[in-house]
Design a protein around this motif. Structure first.
Motif, short mmCIF file in Angstrom:
data_model
loop_
_atom_site.label_atom_id
_atom_site.label_comp_id
_atom_site.label_asym_id
_atom_site.label_seq_id
_atom_site.Cartn_x
_atom_site.Cartn_y
_atom_site.Cartn_z
N CYS A 82 9.86 35.03 7.89
CA CYS A 82 9.90 33.85 8.75
C CYS A 82 8.53 33.66 9.39
O CYS A 82 7.92 34.59 9.88
CB CYS A 82 10.96 34.04 9.83
SG CYS A 82 10.94 32.74 11.09
N ALA A 118 7.85 31.62 12.03
CA ALA A 118 7.93 30.99 13.35
C ALA A 118 6.69 31.33 14.16
O ALA A 118 6.29 32.50 14.20
CB ALA A 118 9.18 31.46 14.07
N CYS A 165 8.48 36.56 14.50
CA CYS A 165 9.87 36.80 14.12
C CYS A 165 9.89 37.93 13.12
O CYS A 165 8.96 38.09 12.32
CB CYS A 165 10.45 35.54 13.47
SG CYS A 165 12.13 35.75 12.88
N ALA A 221 12.31 38.43 10.90
CA ALA A 221 13.18 38.16 9.74
C ALA A 221 12.39 38.24 8.43
O ALA A 221 11.32 37.65 8.29
CB ALA A 221 13.82 36.78 9.88
N CYS A 247 13.55 31.37 9.31
CA CYS A 247 14.89 31.93 9.28
C CYS A 247 15.84 30.92 9.94
O CYS A 247 15.40 29.91 10.49
CB CYS A 247 14.93 33.27 10.01
SG CYS A 247 14.72 33.12 11.79
N HIS A 254 15.02 30.07 13.61
CA HIS A 254 13.81 29.30 13.92
C HIS A 254 13.70 28.03 13.08
O HIS A 254 12.60 27.51 12.89
CB HIS A 254 12.57 30.18 13.69
CG HIS A 254 12.45 31.28 14.69
ND1 HIS A 254 12.53 32.60 14.35
CD2 HIS A 254 12.29 31.23 16.03
CE1 HIS A 254 12.41 33.34 15.45
NE2 HIS A 254 12.27 32.53 16.47
ZN LIG Z 1 12.59 33.56 12.50
#
Ligand SMILES: [Zn+2]
Ligand SMILES: [Zn+2]
Length: 314
Positions: free
Chosen positions: A259, A261, A265, A267, A294, A297
């Motif tokens: 991810c 973001a 993050c 993820a 993800c 986000h």
């Molecule tokens: Zn994320």
């Protein structure tokens, strides 16, 4: 970002585009260098795919690897053919340089020849399916998009159930998995395609969802995309919106695998399903404007799921 460079870049493009089937028009564009910032945050993928593509074209333009795949010549023959060609291409290069470069190219090409010689599509038996599933079982996800397989999908894959999948009544318009029952199943994807000599063994097989497996097929480069976009839909909440080209999306999600973001993050593809969203929300999902996020986000949360009829009616 090189704003002035971008202005100059577009002034040349604007002039040349109507002329793109003439030598003059194409030559003008060929002299352009890409201004800084134009390729966006996925620059590394765009450049890598370009380099891998022309790298393969160059070597196959020196030696026809299709011929080596079918005959019984060895790497010595290949090396000789390459060095002879390089000497013709660059007569002023010192011989040791020619030989060192030829060896490098021959090693690169030979891997491809060997792969093609052993290529074939042996059927995938239950033992192989089990071996790949149980190796990847802690993840139970598609390695390309992070989609978590359902218990039903697992049972079908392992031969414990024959119950068919039901298509979904709502699908993510950027990745319409569920329009067809096959999308929801677990499949074995050849990481290196069979067509390129990828083996049918545990090392080259990974678990993928049916949707990703269909999209990936034997393609890998963003430049393999068959169309600029998959069409424009009249989205219930976003309005008229371009659907991203499926291969672009797949390539960038699978390669970036986390991810993005801005707030940070943890993820990853191995733990989460990942999606694509535009960096610039007003822009289309081109490879330069495509961001991996993800579920948490996702700037398009609440907008993804639409009726498949909206997609097919475009
Ligand atoms: Zn994320
Ligand atoms: Zn997938």
């Amino acid at each position: 970002m090189d704003t002035r460079g971008i202005k100059n870049f577009y002034s040349v493009l604007a002039e040349a585009l109507p002329d793109r089937w003439s030598e003059d028009g194409v030559r003008k564009v060929s002299h352009l260098s890409t201004p800084e910032g134009l390729l966006g945050k996925n620059e590394w993928i765009l450049r890598a795919d370009y380099s891998m593509t022309v790298g393969r074209w160059f070597i196959e333009g020196i030696v026809d690897l299709g011929r080596y795949a079918r005959n019984s010549d060895n790497i010595g023959h290949l090396l000789k053919e390459i060095s002879t060609c390089l000497r013709e291409l660059d007569p002023s290069a010192p011989l040791d340089e020619i030989m060192a470069t030829s060896r490098q190219l021959a090693m690169f090409a030979w891997r491809e020849v060997e792969a093609r010689r052993t290529a074939g599509r042996p059927s995938i038996d239950r033992a192989l399916k089990n071996a790949v599933w149980f190796r990847d079982e802690p993840m139970q996800r598609c390695y390309l998009c992070g989609y978590r397989f359902s218990a039903h999908a697992k049972d079908r894959f392992l031969g414990r159930s024959n119950a068919p999948f039901k298509p979904h009544s709502l699908v993510d318009f950027t990745r319409p998995r569920g329009v067809k029952p096959r999308h929801l199943g677990v499949e074995l994807d050849h990481v290196i395609p069979v067509a390129e000599g990828g083996a049918t063994d545990v090392h080259n097989l990974k678990l993928a969802c049916g949707w990703c497996n269909i999209v990936k097929s034997s393609l890998w480069s963003v430049y393999d995309a068959k169309a600029w976009s998959a069409g424009v839909i009249d989205h219930p909440s976003l309005g008229l919106t371009s659907v991203p080209q499926p291969l672009w999306m797949l390539r960038i999600v699978a390669t970036r695998a986390r991810c993005e973001a801005p707030e940070g993050c943890s993820a990853r593809l191995t733990t989460n399903e990942l999606f694509v969203a535009p960096r610039n929300l007003k822009g289309a999902l081109t490879p330069t404007n495509l961001m991996v996020v993800c579920r948490q986000h996702d700037p398009w949360a609440g907008h993804r799921l639409i009726s498949p009829t909206l997609l097919s009616s475009r």
